[in-house]
Design a protein around this motif. Structure first.
Motif, PDB file in Angstrom:
ATOM      1  N   GLU A 225       0.834  -1.203   0.000  1.00 55.15           N
ATOM      2  CA  GLU A 225       0.000   0.000   0.000  1.00 55.15           C
ATOM      3  C   GLU A 225       0.868   1.253   0.000  1.00 55.15           C
ATOM      4  OE1 GLU A 225      -3.246   0.549  -0.165  1.00 55.15           O
ATOM      5  OE2 GLU A 225      -3.687  -1.577  -0.387  1.00 55.15           O
ATOM      6  N   GLU A 226       1.939   1.252   0.789  1.00 55.84           N
ATOM      7  CA  GLU A 226       2.854   2.385   0.809  1.00 55.84           C
ATOM      8  C   GLU A 226       3.510   2.601  -0.543  1.00 55.84           C
ATOM      9  OE1 GLU A 226       6.034   2.902   3.676  1.00 55.84           O
ATOM     10  OE2 GLU A 226       4.649   2.199   5.229  1.00 55.84           O
ATOM     11  N   PHE A 227       3.867   1.495  -1.192  1.00 55.35           N
ATOM     12  CA  PHE A 227       4.501   1.591  -2.506  1.00 55.35           C
ATOM     13  C   PHE A 227       3.586   2.288  -3.496  1.00 55.35           C
ATOM     14  CE2 PHE A 227       4.936  -0.288  -6.757  1.00 55.35           C
ATOM     15  CZ  PHE A 227       6.209   0.148  -7.064  1.00 55.35           C
ATOM     16  N   TRP A 228       2.322   1.870  -3.563  1.00 54.51           N
ATOM     17  CA  TRP A 228       1.415   2.465  -4.543  1.00 54.51           C
ATOM     18  C   TRP A 228       1.060   3.903  -4.169  1.00 54.51           C
ATOM     19  CZ3 TRP A 228       1.639   0.731  -9.065  1.00 54.51           C
ATOM     20  CH2 TRP A 228       1.863  -0.621  -9.299  1.00 54.51           C
ATOM     21  N   ASP A 229       1.037   4.210  -2.872  1.00 64.11           N
ATOM     22  CA  ASP A 229       0.838   5.609  -2.476  1.00 64.11           C
ATOM     23  C   ASP A 229       2.007   6.474  -2.935  1.00 64.11           C
ATOM     24  OD1 ASP A 229      -1.609   5.163  -1.309  1.00 64.11           O
ATOM     25  OD2 ASP A 229      -0.778   4.819   0.701  1.00 64.11           O
ATOM     26  N   ASN A 230       3.220   5.965  -2.761  1.00 66.97           N
ATOM     27  CA  ASN A 230       4.392   6.710  -3.226  1.00 66.97           C
ATOM     28  C   ASN A 230       4.398   6.856  -4.740  1.00 66.97           C
ATOM     29  OD1 ASN A 230       5.478   7.203  -0.725  1.00 66.97           O
ATOM     30  ND2 ASN A 230       6.718   5.347  -0.715  1.00 66.97           N
ATOM     31  N   MET A 231       3.973   5.834  -5.460  1.00 65.28           N
ATOM     32  CA  MET A 231       3.905   5.946  -6.922  1.00 65.28           C
ATOM     33  C   MET A 231       2.920   7.030  -7.331  1.00 65.28           C
ATOM     34  SD  MET A 231       6.139   4.001  -8.140  1.00 65.28           S
ATOM     35  CE  MET A 231       5.726   4.000  -9.853  1.00 65.28           C
ATOM     36  N   GLY A 232       1.828   7.169  -6.595  1.00 68.34           N
ATOM     37  CA  GLY A 232       0.876   8.244  -6.879  1.00 68.34           C
ATOM     38  C   GLY A 232       1.455   9.617  -6.622  1.00 68.34           C
ATOM     39  N   ILE A 233       2.282   9.721  -5.577  1.00 73.51           N
ATOM     40  CA  ILE A 233       2.916  10.998  -5.261  1.00 73.51           C
ATOM     41  C   ILE A 233       3.963  11.343  -6.317  1.00 73.51           C
ATOM     42  CG2 ILE A 233       4.440  12.138  -3.609  1.00 73.51           C
ATOM     43  CD1 ILE A 233       2.942  10.568  -1.410  1.00 73.51           C
ATOM     44  N   TYR A 234       4.746  10.366  -6.759  1.00 71.07           N
ATOM     45  CA  TYR A 234       5.791  10.632  -7.745  1.00 71.07           C
ATOM     46  C   TYR A 234       5.225  11.019  -9.106  1.00 71.07           C
ATOM     47  CZ  TYR A 234       9.304   8.936  -4.512  1.00 71.07           C
ATOM     48  OH  TYR A 234      10.119   8.782  -3.445  1.00 71.07           O
ATOM     49  N   SER A 235       3.965  10.700  -9.356  1.00 73.96           N
ATOM     50  CA  SER A 235       3.372  11.100 -10.636  1.00 73.96           C
ATOM     51  C   SER A 235       3.300  12.623 -10.753  1.00 73.96           C
ATOM     52  CB  SER A 235       1.990  10.476 -10.802  1.00 73.96           C
ATOM     53  OG  SER A 235       1.096  10.994  -9.834  1.00 73.96           O
ATOM     54  N   PHE A 236       3.299  13.324  -9.623  1.00 78.52           N
ATOM     55  CA  PHE A 236       3.308  14.788  -9.672  1.00 78.52           C
ATOM     56  C   PHE A 236       4.639  15.326 -10.182  1.00 78.52           C
ATOM     57  CE2 PHE A 236      -0.002  14.288  -6.358  1.00 78.52           C
ATOM     58  CZ  PHE A 236      -1.013  14.969  -7.006  1.00 78.52           C
ATOM     59  N   TYR A 237       5.713  14.567 -10.007  1.00 73.21           N
ATOM     60  CA  TYR A 237       7.034  15.032 -10.412  1.00 73.21           C
ATOM     61  C   TYR A 237       7.353  14.724 -11.871  1.00 73.21           C
ATOM     62  CZ  TYR A 237       7.673  15.589  -5.436  1.00 73.21           C
ATOM     63  OH  TYR A 237       7.531  15.965  -4.136  1.00 73.21           O
ATOM     64  N   ILE A 238       6.644  13.814 -12.491  1.00 77.14           N
ATOM     65  CA  ILE A 238       6.939  13.410 -13.869  1.00 77.14           C
ATOM     66  C   ILE A 238       6.705  14.570 -14.837  1.00 77.14           C
ATOM     67  CG2 ILE A 238       6.177  11.911 -15.745  1.00 77.14           C
ATOM     68  CD1 ILE A 238       5.676   9.760 -13.637  1.00 77.14           C
ATOM     69  N   LEU A 239       5.608  15.244 -14.681  1.00 79.75           N
ATOM     70  CA  LEU A 239       5.239  16.306 -15.622  1.00 79.75           C
ATOM     71  C   LEU A 239       6.218  17.482 -15.601  1.00 79.75           C
ATOM     72  CD1 LEU A 239       3.044  16.829 -17.688  1.00 79.75           C
ATOM     73  CD2 LEU A 239       1.763  17.978 -15.930  1.00 79.75           C
ATOM     74  N   PRO A 240       6.557  18.055 -14.460  1.00 79.06           N
ATOM     75  CA  PRO A 240       7.526  19.172 -14.490  1.00 79.06           C
ATOM     76  C   PRO A 240       8.912  18.741 -14.947  1.00 79.06           C
ATOM     77  CG  PRO A 240       6.425  19.078 -12.368  1.00 79.06           C
ATOM     78  CD  PRO A 240       6.002  17.892 -13.126  1.00 79.06           C
TER      79      PRO A 240
END
Length: 99
Positions: A28-43
């Motif tokens: 669960e922590e892994f997928w939560d972190n993957m969701g957070i890192y999606s914010f960094y992909i675009l910039p």
């Protein structure tokens, strides 16, 4: 377009991510972190594209260098297309051995 993708990601952030493997807190922590890192992909991706194309656009402002670069790129594209068409067998090129 960038703003639209960012708004889509922000709108999807309120959902709880589900584990795709064995249930457990680490998954669960892994997928939560993957969701957070999606914010960094675009910039990051837009800044890389900007950094790559900025010097190229500065060079293209001069007419002579722009014509030279376009000619060189056109020649490279032509050579690559000829090599690929010969490799695939699309062209009518035949080897004529003089034995």
């Amino acid at each position: 377009m960038t703003l639209g993708v960012a708004m889509l990601v922000v709108g999807m952030n309120d959902q709880k991510t589900s584990a795709l493997g064995p249930e457990g807190p680490l998954v669960e922590e892994f997928w939560d972190n993957m969701g957070i890192y999606s914010f960094y992909i675009l910039p990051e991706s837009t800044s890389v594209i900007y950094t790559i194309f900025q010097p190229i656009l500065e060079i293209l402002k001069n007419l002579v260098t722009a014509a030279l670069i376009i000619t060189v790129l056109g020649g490279k594209l032509f050579i690559v297309s000829q090599v690929i068409s010969t490799m695939v067998g699309v062209s009518e090129f035949l080897y004529d051995y003089g034995y």
